[in-house]
Scaffold this motif. Structure first.
Motif, PDB file in Angstrom:
ATOM      1  N   LEU A 111      74.486  47.414  16.884  1.00 44.13           N
ATOM      2  CA  LEU A 111      75.339  46.808  15.860  1.00 44.13           C
ATOM      3  C   LEU A 111      75.094  45.305  15.784  1.00 44.13           C
ATOM      4  CD1 LEU A 111      78.733  48.626  16.600  1.00 44.13           C
ATOM      5  CD2 LEU A 111      76.911  49.301  15.021  1.00 44.13           C
ATOM      6  N   ARG A 112      75.121  44.770  14.564  1.00 42.20           N
ATOM      7  CA  ARG A 112      74.923  43.341  14.345  1.00 42.20           C
ATOM      8  C   ARG A 112      75.930  42.825  13.304  1.00 42.20           C
ATOM      9  NH1 ARG A 112      72.067  44.198  18.028  1.00 42.20           N
ATOM     10  NH2 ARG A 112      69.933  43.488  18.451  1.00 42.20           N
ATOM     11  N   ILE A 113      76.276  41.541  13.432  1.00 46.71           N
ATOM     12  CA  ILE A 113      77.007  40.849  12.368  1.00 46.71           C
ATOM     13  C   ILE A 113      76.296  39.523  12.162  1.00 46.71           C
ATOM     14  CG2 ILE A 113      78.701  39.862  13.996  1.00 46.71           C
ATOM     15  CD1 ILE A 113      80.747  40.038  11.661  1.00 46.71           C
ATOM     16  N   ALA A 125      81.101  33.221   7.924  1.00 44.53           N
ATOM     17  CA  ALA A 125      81.347  32.117   6.993  1.00 44.53           C
ATOM     18  C   ALA A 125      82.226  32.565   5.829  1.00 44.53           C
ATOM     19  CB  ALA A 125      80.019  31.574   6.479  1.00 44.53           C
ATOM     20  N   GLU A 126      82.022  33.818   5.366  1.00 47.45           N
ATOM     21  CA  GLU A 126      82.831  34.339   4.272  1.00 47.45           C
ATOM     22  C   GLU A 126      84.287  34.510   4.698  1.00 47.45           C
ATOM     23  OE1 GLU A 126      82.920  38.228   1.280  1.00 47.45           O
ATOM     24  OE2 GLU A 126      81.233  37.912   2.632  1.00 47.45           O
ATOM     25  N   SER A 131      80.494  44.430   8.516  1.00 44.80           N
ATOM     26  CA  SER A 131      81.290  43.411   7.833  1.00 44.80           C
ATOM     27  C   SER A 131      82.223  42.772   8.869  1.00 44.80           C
ATOM     28  CB  SER A 131      82.115  44.058   6.722  1.00 44.80           C
ATOM     29  OG  SER A 131      83.085  44.931   7.277  1.00 44.80           O
ATOM     30  N   TYR A 132      82.884  41.687   8.483  1.00 47.65           N
ATOM     31  CA  TYR A 132      83.773  41.044   9.452  1.00 47.65           C
ATOM     32  C   TYR A 132      84.951  41.942   9.844  1.00 47.65           C
ATOM     33  CZ  TYR A 132      86.430  37.445  11.848  1.00 47.65           C
ATOM     34  OH  TYR A 132      87.138  36.727  12.796  1.00 47.65           O
ATOM     35  N   PRO A 133      85.625  42.649   8.890  1.00 50.00           N
ATOM     36  CA  PRO A 133      86.691  43.581   9.323  1.00 50.00           C
ATOM     37  C   PRO A 133      86.177  44.679  10.247  1.00 50.00           C
ATOM     38  CG  PRO A 133      86.894  43.124   6.986  1.00 50.00           C
ATOM     39  CD  PRO A 133      85.580  42.536   7.429  1.00 50.00           C
ATOM     40  N   GLU A 134      84.966  45.198   9.977  1.00 49.15           N
ATOM     41  CA  GLU A 134      84.413  46.224  10.875  1.00 49.15           C
ATOM     42  C   GLU A 134      84.157  45.653  12.265  1.00 49.15           C
ATOM     43  OE1 GLU A 134      81.950  49.021   7.713  1.00 49.15           O
ATOM     44  OE2 GLU A 134      81.024  47.180   8.489  1.00 49.15           O
TER      45      GLU A 134
END
Length: 477
Positions: free
Chosen positions: A16-18, A24-25, A312-315
């Motif tokens: 997994l990656r972010i 930033a968003e 995504s950031y929430p994930e």
């Protein structure tokens, strides 16, 4: 210097990656300079499972079985439990004998290289040194923006390989640069940039001087990387150029991997056949170790640090447990700790049984032989860990036992399969298993006939004791 050499290297990072843009968003800014994306542990991963993954690869690379180990060490700043020697569980997962030394190093981001230094001094062989980490901080904190995940492992034997030819260490007390209070799982710091840079610079300069290193003339330099910029501020005191650091850096893709930061970069350098490498580790407090490593012959290496699924950031928050707020309820398949303990060999290492009458495999190795019906004492055999899917289903919300509620909230519905595991000398044996590292939307549906491989992951927690056992993931072969 020690007679031992690094003869096998392994490394692992979650898939997994972010990326920086997702942060930033969400926050209007990204505070981790030089980090482009970072690795994120799955809901059923922690430093122990990552350590097992890296260690298995290092042992395979060196051609050594776990039961041959004379000693092993585990280094991390983020052990899943504050008190309990988790290195003993790691030894069980690898099949290490009870007479092997089991040492654990923690509380400092230089713990991985401290473990390497101690293993070289111990003069036992073969030795295994593993560093795994996944630090975290409060969401707005620059340390959280940088926090990644990963593990690296080294096998030490008297054979030819990579040798430490110089080692120096140094401390210069400067508290507050980075710390974690007792009972808290998140690091903090003063956040004074000039102070942080000065203590980093001074500690590494002192360690390099202690090692007698001025102009080391190396082609690669593995330097502690709390972010993607700090390592390059050490070029002066270490006598290396920016290109040497960049050639084996992992922070830009994995983030800050804490105690595994320098071991991961060193593993990459050795895998890429660099014959002269500087390794410089730093830990808040402040202390540093600097090693000069020379390679006589290429070091066998198995690295698996590439990511293949962006979040995504929430994930990301959900995977880390910041959004679940739900504890598992009772009523599940209660398994007391003594009963679980009796099956550790099966769950940690896929130890099955072979019928002495007809040669059929049994998993678990108990009861009458399903092939010839004989009541026998099975011969223990370890399955290689690969198999073929025989049946598959998927369990979504509402269908999972309560002990899997937290995992399901964090990572969503999960697959369950029946696998025909390959035997060590032919034959197959079927067993059920949960599927991990598989998302049908990103990876396609898992189907009957697909090949899978076993990995050790967190299964669930009952009575405040986390159970680790095998799951399966799609195989690379």
């Amino acid at each position: 210097m020690s007679d031992l050499a690094i003869t096998g290297v392994g490394a692992y990072a979650p898939r997994l990656r972010i990326d920086a843009d997702a942060f930033a968003e969400a926050w209007g800014r990204f505070e981790a300079s030089g980090v482009e994306r970072k690795a994120v542990a799955e809901a059923d991963e922690d430093t122990l499972t990552m350590a097992a993954a890296a260690a298995g690869r290092a042992l395979d690379a060196a051609g050594i079985d776990g039961d041959e180990l004379a000693g092993l060490s585990l280094a991390t700043t983020t052990p899943p439990l504050a008190e309990e020697e988790l290195v003993v569980r790691l030894g069980s997962m690898l099949g290490a004998p009870g007479t092997a030394t089991h040492h654990q190093f923690t509380a400092s981001t230089r713990a991985g290289m401290r473990a390497l230094a101690a293993a070289l001094d111990a003069e036992r062989s073969p030795m295994l040194v593993v560093a795994a980490d996944c630090p975290r901080a409060e969401p707005p904190d620059e340390r959280e923006h940088a926090a990644g995940a990963g593990a690296a492992a080294f096998v030490l034997t008297p054979g030819e390989g990579a040798r430490v030819v110089a080692h120096g260490e140094y401390t210069t007390p400067r508290p507050g640069e980075r710390f974690r209070e007792s009972g808290d799982d998140r690091v903090q710091g003063l956040g004074v940039t000039s102070y942080d840079r000065a203590v980093f610079h001074d500690a590494l300069a002192g360690a390099a001087a202690d090692a007698g290193i001025d102009e080391p003339d190396v082609s690669a330099a593995a330097v502690q990387a709390p972010d993607g910029k700090r390592p390059y501020r050490a070029t002066g005191p270490l006598g290396v150029d920016s290109e040497a650091i960049q050639t084996c850096a992992t922070v830009q893709d994995l983030g800050d991997t804490g105690a595994a930061s320098v071991p991961l970069s060193l593993a990459r350098a050795l895998a890429d056949d660099h014959d002269r490498v500087l390794a410089a580790a730093y830990g808040s407090g402040a202390g540093a170790d600097v090693f000069l490593v020379e390679t006589e012959t290429p070091v066998a290496a198995e690295l698996a640090i590439e990511g293949d699924l962006d979040l995504s950031y929430p994930e990301y928050l959900r995977r880390r447990g910041d959004l679940d707020g739900q504890d598992p309820e009772g009523g599940g398949a209660y398994v007391p700790v003594p009963t679980w303990k009796r099956s550790l060999a099966q769950r940690h290492r896929l130890v099955a049984g072979r019928c002495p009458e007809c040669g059929a495999l049994a998993f678990p190795p108990e009861g009458a032989c399903t092939d010839c019906g004989a009541l026998v004492q099975y011969d223990a055999v370890t399955l290689p860990g690969h198999g073929t899917v025989e049946a598959v289903t998927r369990i979504g919300r509402g269908g999972a036992p309560p002990e899997f509620a937290t995992q399901q909230v964090r990572s969503g519905a999960f697959g369950v399969v029946v696998v025909a595991f390959d035997g060590p000398d032919g034959g197959v044996v079927s067993a059920p298993a949960q599927v991990t590292d598989h998302d049908p939307e990103a990876d396609g549906e898992l189907a009957v006939g697909d090949r899978v491989e076993a990995v050790v992951r967190r299964v669930y927690t009952q009575e405040n004791v986390t159970r680790y056992g095998f799951k399966v993931r799609p195989a690379d072969d």
